[in-house]
Scaffold this motif. Structure first.
Motif, PDB file in Angstrom:
ATOM      1  N   ASP A 503     -82.253  33.990  12.013  1.00  0.00           N
ATOM      2  CA  ASP A 503     -81.223  33.678  12.999  1.00  0.00           C
ATOM      3  C   ASP A 503     -80.747  32.255  12.717  1.00  0.00           C
ATOM      4  OD1 ASP A 503     -79.583  33.415  15.180  1.00  0.00           O
ATOM      5  OD2 ASP A 503     -80.986  34.344  16.583  1.00  0.00           O
ATOM      6  N   LEU A 504     -79.925  32.115  11.656  1.00  0.00           N
ATOM      7  CA  LEU A 504     -79.628  30.801  11.104  1.00  0.00           C
ATOM      8  C   LEU A 504     -78.713  29.986  12.010  1.00  0.00           C
ATOM      9  CD1 LEU A 504     -79.188  31.724   7.334  1.00  0.00           C
ATOM     10  CD2 LEU A 504     -81.250  30.978   8.539  1.00  0.00           C
ATOM     11  N   GLN A 543     -77.909  28.790   4.630  1.00  0.00           N
ATOM     12  CA  GLN A 543     -76.545  29.182   4.969  1.00  0.00           C
ATOM     13  C   GLN A 543     -75.588  29.033   3.792  1.00  0.00           C
ATOM     14  OE1 GLN A 543     -75.857  26.685   8.501  1.00  0.00           O
ATOM     15  NE2 GLN A 543     -75.977  28.511   9.773  1.00  0.00           N
ATOM     16  N   GLY A 544     -76.067  28.452   2.684  1.00  0.00           N
ATOM     17  CA  GLY A 544     -75.217  28.269   1.519  1.00  0.00           C
ATOM     18  C   GLY A 544     -74.486  26.947   1.491  1.00  0.00           C
ATOM     19  N   PRO A 697     -83.402  40.102   2.875  1.00  0.00           N
ATOM     20  CA  PRO A 697     -82.909  39.402   1.685  1.00  0.00           C
ATOM     21  C   PRO A 697     -83.949  39.254   0.575  1.00  0.00           C
ATOM     22  CG  PRO A 697     -82.086  38.317   3.648  1.00  0.00           C
ATOM     23  CD  PRO A 697     -83.047  39.376   4.118  1.00  0.00           C
ATOM     24  N   HIS A 698     -85.247  39.144   0.940  1.00  0.00           N
ATOM     25  CA  HIS A 698     -86.277  39.088  -0.096  1.00  0.00           C
ATOM     26  C   HIS A 698     -86.313  40.395  -0.885  1.00  0.00           C
ATOM     27  CE1 HIS A 698     -88.169  35.265   1.104  1.00  0.00           C
ATOM     28  NE2 HIS A 698     -87.871  35.627   2.345  1.00  0.00           N
ATOM     29  N   GLU A 731     -74.971  40.955   2.292  1.00  0.00           N
ATOM     30  CA  GLU A 731     -73.770  40.849   3.123  1.00  0.00           C
ATOM     31  C   GLU A 731     -74.124  40.942   4.599  1.00  0.00           C
ATOM     32  OE1 GLU A 731     -69.973  42.476   0.532  1.00  0.00           O
ATOM     33  OE2 GLU A 731     -71.219  43.949   1.578  1.00  0.00           O
ATOM     34  N   ASP A 732     -75.034  41.852   4.927  1.00  0.00           N
ATOM     35  CA  ASP A 732     -75.455  41.985   6.326  1.00  0.00           C
ATOM     36  C   ASP A 732     -76.199  40.741   6.806  1.00  0.00           C
ATOM     37  OD1 ASP A 732     -74.334  44.490   6.474  1.00  0.00           O
ATOM     38  OD2 ASP A 732     -76.212  45.571   6.156  1.00  0.00           O
ATOM     39  N   ALA A 733     -76.979  40.138   5.914  1.00  0.00           N
ATOM     40  CA  ALA A 733     -77.806  38.992   6.313  1.00  0.00           C
ATOM     41  C   ALA A 733     -77.028  37.688   6.337  1.00  0.00           C
ATOM     42  CB  ALA A 733     -79.002  38.864   5.367  1.00  0.00           C
ATOM     43  N   TYR A 734     -76.159  37.484   5.344  1.00  0.00           N
ATOM     44  CA  TYR A 734     -75.516  36.178   5.171  1.00  0.00           C
ATOM     45  C   TYR A 734     -74.014  36.173   5.440  1.00  0.00           C
ATOM     46  CZ  TYR A 734     -79.827  35.171   2.523  1.00  0.00           C
ATOM     47  OH  TYR A 734     -81.126  35.007   2.143  1.00  0.00           O
ATOM     48  N   GLY A 735     -73.394  37.329   5.510  1.00  0.00           N
ATOM     49  CA  GLY A 735     -71.939  37.390   5.556  1.00  0.00           C
ATOM     50  C   GLY A 735     -71.370  37.606   4.163  1.00  0.00           C
ATOM     51  N   ARG A 736     -70.061  37.727   4.073  1.00  0.00           N
ATOM     52  CA  ARG A 736     -69.425  38.134   2.815  1.00  0.00           C
ATOM     53  C   ARG A 736     -69.177  36.972   1.848  1.00  0.00           C
ATOM     54  NH1 ARG A 736     -67.104  42.872   2.104  1.00  0.00           N
ATOM     55  NH2 ARG A 736     -65.391  41.945   0.890  1.00  0.00           N
ATOM     56  N   ASP A 737     -69.387  35.732   2.274  1.00  0.00           N
ATOM     57  CA  ASP A 737     -68.984  34.597   1.441  1.00  0.00           C
ATOM     58  C   ASP A 737     -70.147  33.675   1.092  1.00  0.00           C
ATOM     59  OD1 ASP A 737     -66.258  35.394   1.479  1.00  0.00           O
ATOM     60  OD2 ASP A 737     -66.054  34.534   3.480  1.00  0.00           O
ATOM     61  N   HIS A 738     -71.342  34.235   1.001  1.00  0.00           N
ATOM     62  CA  HIS A 738     -72.532  33.450   0.681  1.00  0.00           C
ATOM     63  C   HIS A 738     -72.784  33.485  -0.827  1.00  0.00           C
ATOM     64  CE1 HIS A 738     -76.796  32.240   0.661  1.00  0.00           C
ATOM     65  NE2 HIS A 738     -76.565  31.708   1.851  1.00  0.00           N
ATOM     66  N   PRO A 739     -73.334  32.411  -1.417  1.00  0.00           N
ATOM     67  CA  PRO A 739     -73.627  32.419  -2.858  1.00  0.00           C
ATOM     68  C   PRO A 739     -74.512  33.590  -3.307  1.00  0.00           C
ATOM     69  CG  PRO A 739     -73.809  30.191  -2.001  1.00  0.00           C
ATOM     70  CD  PRO A 739     -73.582  31.078  -0.811  1.00  0.00           C
ATOM     71  N   GLU A 740     -75.475  34.001  -2.480  1.00  0.00           N
ATOM     72  CA  GLU A 740     -76.311  35.145  -2.852  1.00  0.00           C
ATOM     73  C   GLU A 740     -75.461  36.410  -2.987  1.00  0.00           C
ATOM     74  OE1 GLU A 740     -79.409  35.378  -3.723  1.00  0.00           O
ATOM     75  OE2 GLU A 740     -79.940  33.275  -3.369  1.00  0.00           O
ATOM     76  N   VAL A 741     -74.474  36.548  -2.112  1.00  0.00           N
ATOM     77  CA  VAL A 741     -73.557  37.694  -2.197  1.00  0.00           C
ATOM     78  C   VAL A 741     -72.757  37.623  -3.494  1.00  0.00           C
ATOM     79  CG1 VAL A 741     -71.516  38.766  -1.145  1.00  0.00           C
ATOM     80  CG2 VAL A 741     -73.424  38.010   0.302  1.00  0.00           C
ATOM     81  N   ALA A 742     -72.314  36.419  -3.858  1.00  0.00           N
ATOM     82  CA  ALA A 742     -71.573  36.259  -5.110  1.00  0.00           C
ATOM     83  C   ALA A 742     -72.420  36.671  -6.311  1.00  0.00           C
ATOM     84  CB  ALA A 742     -71.117  34.808  -5.261  1.00  0.00           C
TER      85      ALA A 742
END
Length: 796
Positions: A503-504, A543-544, A697-698, A731-742
């Motif tokens: 819950d960032l 949060q990136g 995410p892990h 995407e569910d955890a961080y949103g669509r614009d996070h480096p992990e998503v990229a």
């Protein structure tokens, strides 16, 4: 199909159902005579298995029905219906899965029309009617209405779950905790979002449940928790009238005068309806005020007429002191003031207890918490709480005057009563009780604010229970400008727990508040300020926001170095240096990252010795940089040393072990040993799924690593599925614009390119490039990698 075989299948199916029916008859007979709730739980599991078998039998029936006539199937059809009905009957003998914190009100009066309408609507089968929002002003009895409905219809539900919805964090925690009682696979997940999704899925596929979202504030916040479809029922209580887009509206008004009179006469055991009418008029027919007045009259033995005289005297006194507020209407304030004066005579300790409770969250105030932390309370309350008999006397006094609600384990106080209590306390007293609440919670909260690496999942249930009280107490302390050191510490503890539960947003807010308080109390350059900065930096990294994280962590390190000296082996310095190294690594500054990791390793070896779990963390991080620098053999050696330490420290199936296995797997992949790499990554994925659940995410990291190995092995479809699954999780955890998503999108583009879908690959690369440019920078190695992928693709 062979007719004899079909006939045989039909006979076997009928035999299985008859055998189950005999077993269910036994269960029913045993349950009717069973009184031990613990023993009843085993029947719940048996009934769930019988429901699963009923579903299988129904599927078999549907298949056979295509082969034989309806007449031949009639016997089986009747048996299936009988089994379903029998399961429903037995279900009513079982206690539901239950967490309702309120006992039934023996003095509940009126509301028959509303209760009837509520039941009719919930069971009507209309598309949206299974969601009902009971709306009205504070003190009107919305919660009591929901409680009465629950107890009247308890046998009709398999699950009845109460969700404290005043704050988003408690709503999420209560909703997610249902996963534990339902024994879902995700019940031990480290990511609370996984648990919420699992509960929501279960609710969507199982009937017979009732959820209560109590004191909900914002329809938008509740909407995310609503299951699709109406397999069960849902009641929302709220002061906010704007729920028409979420649920059917059920307005709850003050009592009709006749109900007010009936209630007062029933509550007091008196029949002076004329005096009751006059008192009801004075109290505006508000149920909460009527309850307090009735409790006072019953407890003191006064007549309703006597109470009316008292009410007039106290009301004038209160109005002369201050104007009534919306949160503390004069009717409630006056009835409480009358009761409080009597409590002060009978039990000053009870009055102190109520003062303390006014600075905690209203529901689920743990008796055990108060007893265990009694030494942090002011006297004479501390001594009274520590003495079981004195504590019971204080609780009993408050209960008689209906100022608290009591269960075996908890106390609850109505929000309006809390507001009135706080209003009447003089200024110094407010500070005393707010500080006591913060002190109580800070000591009880099972997380060290200065060592986030030591957080233990086993304490999360306790953290979840304490969190609403921690947020309430810290909020009051901030407003009153009291106990800044303790409040900062408590907010740090709460923020660390919230970060662990992913819950960032809430974690960031808690750490920012902690930092502000610490700076005001200690000054800008104190080690406690460094702790706050480091905790905030960790959240920003998650949060990136790498630039923001670097800024906070560098400032924290400068403070610690100035305070302790450059060579002092201080544990927090190692933590801060290591976290700064991680940010530098993500930013592509590999040499600087390696220096930081090596410095943290040196400190931890001095403090903890060579075989501590913190040493394994530093070794792993050094290995990451070495791998990125191309020194694969050295990286593998560091990973293997870390793995050996973690296995000895945690055992074979801990997520830290999974991290080391994953990393070794990626090195083996780069070295060309793909089968060994696959074996390591598969084992890591298995550990992570068992520990975190399927949507963490892990787990996404393990899926991506295994997907990369599968891609190199030529299993392109398998790789694509793994990358897609990792992408959805992130995407569910961080949103669509996070480096992990990229990173996930880039990986997906790579396998799509290998599959020949060049347009889809191009779209993935372009999306990844845009995210990296915004979140990192144009010259970052990750950005450069995606640009290179696009150039290669353009040449194909």
């Amino acid at each position: 199909m062979n007719k004899d075989l079909t006939k045989r299948r039909l006979e076997v199916l009928e035999g299985h159902i008859r055998k189950d029916m005999d077993l269910l008859e036994e269960y029913e007979d045993e349950l009717r005579h069973e009184t031990d709730l613990r023993h009843k739980e085993k029947y719940r599991r048996e009934i769930e298995r019988q429901r699963e078998s009923l579903t299988r039998y129904q599927q078999e029936y549907d298949e056979l029905q295509k082969q034989v006539t309806s007449a031949e199937m009639q016997g089986v059809a009747d048996l299936l219906q009988q089994k379903g009905a029998k399961l429903d009957e037995i279900q009513k003998l079982l206690p539901p899965v239950w967490n309702v914190p309120h006992i039934r009100n023996p003095n509940f009066t009126g509301r028959e029309d509303i209760l009837s309408d509520l039941r009719l609507a919930l069971t009507s089968g209309e598309p949206a009617a299974w969601k009902q929002a009971a709306l009205g002003m504070g003190g009107v009895g919305k919660t009591q209405l929901a409680v009465e409905y629950i107890y009247r219809h308890k046998p009709d539900y398999r699950v009845i779950w109460w969700i404290r919805s005043e704050k988003t964090v408690t709503m999420a925690a209560d909703y997610a905790s249902l996963a534990v009682d339902l024994n879902l696979p995700e019940k031990d997940s480290r990511n609370q979002t996984d648990m919420v999704r699992a509960v929501k899925r279960w609710l969507e596929h199982n009937p017979g449940w009732l959820l209560i979202f109590d004191n909900a504030q914002d329809p938008g916040e509740v909407r995310d928790y609503l299951p699709m479809g109406g397999a069960g029922h849902l009641i929302i209580t709220s002061r906010n009238p704007n729920w028409s887009g979420v649920a059917k509206l059920l307005p709850v008004q003050v009592f009709d005068r006749a109900d007010s009179i009936d209630f007062l006469c029933k509550r007091t055991g008196q029949d002076d309806r004329k005096a009751a009418d006059t008192l009801a008029d004075e109290l505006g027919d508000l149920p909460l005020a009527l309850e307090h007045a009735g409790a006072y009259i019953e407890t003191t033995g006064r007549s309703i007429s006597d109470y009316l005289k008292l009410f007039g005297e106290y009301q004038q006194e209160l109005l002369s002191r201050a104007k009534p507020s919306e949160d503390c209407p004069c009717t409630v304030a006056t009835t409480w003031e009358i009761s409080f004066q009597e409590i002060l005579k009978e039990s000053p300790t009870g009055a102190d207890l109520l003062n303390l409770c006014a600075y905690l969250a209203p529901d689920n105030i743990s008796r055990e918490l108060l007893i265990e932390e009694a030494n942090h309370l002011p006297e004479p309350l501390a001594s009274a709480v520590a003495d079981p008999l004195s504590f019971d006397d204080a609780v009993s006094t408050l209960r008689r005057y209906s100022l608290i609600e009591v269960t075996a384990d908890t106390l609850s106080v109505h929000r309006l009563v809390q507001a009135v209590v706080r209003d009447r306390i003089e200024e110094n007293g407010k500070k005393v009780w707010a500080e006591a609440a913060v002190c109580l919670l800070s000591d009880a909260f099972p997380i060290k604010s200065d060592d986030p690496e030591s957080i233990d999942m086993q304490t999360w249930l306790d953290c979840s229970r304490l969190l609403p009280h921690a947020l309430s107490a810290s909020g009051h302390a901030e407003i009153l400008e009291v106990a800044p050191r303790l409040t900062s510490n408590l907010l740090n503890q709460a923020g660390s727990y919230l970060r662990e539960r992913a819950d960032l947003y809430e974690a960031k807010e808690a750490h920012e508040r902690a930092l502000k308080l610490a700076e005001a109390f200690y000054g800008k350059n104190h080690p406690h300020v460094a702790i706050c900065l480091e905790n905030l930096g960790r959240v920003l990294r998650d949060q990136g926001d790498l630039k923001g994280a670097k800024k906070q962590l560098e400032r924290a390190l400068n403070i610690d170095e100035a305070f302790y000296g450059l060579e002092h082996p201080q544990p927090h310095v190692a933590i801060c240096v290591d976290n700064l190294g991680r940010v530098l690594d993500h930013m592509g500054e590999l040499a600087a990252a390696k220096e930081h990791f090596e410095r943290a390793l040196k400190i931890d070896k001095v403090i903890h010795g060579p075989n501590h779990f913190k040493v394994a963390i530093r070794l792993n991080n050094i290995g990451t940089v070495l791998q990125e620098q191309g020194d694969l053999e050295a990286a593998k050696e560091h990973y293997e040393r870390a793995l050996k330490i973690d296995k000895a420290f945690y055992g074979e199936n801990h997520p830290y072990v999974a991290i080391r296995l994953n990393n070794i797997g990626t090195v083996l992949q780069e070295q060309g040993d793909l089968e060994a790499a696959k074996e390591h990554c598969e084992r890591a994925l298995k550990i992570d799924k068992a520990f975190y659940g399927s949507d963490n995410p892990h787990v996404a990291i393990s899926l991506s690593n295994l997907g990369g190995v599968l891609q190199d092995l030529g299993d392109l479809q398998g790789a694509k599925e793994h990358f897609e699954r990792a992408l959805k999780i992130d995407e569910d955890a961080y949103g669509r614009d996070h480096p992990e998503v990229a990173t996930d999108v880039n990986n997906l583009g790579s396998v799509l390119q290998d599959l020949g879908d060049l347009q889809a690959a191009k779209e993935c690369y372009e999306r990844a490039l845009e995210i990296f440019r915004k979140s990192l920078c144009e010259d970052h190695p990750y950005t450069a990698t995606v640009r290179d992928n696009l150039r290669v693709l353009a040449d194909l």
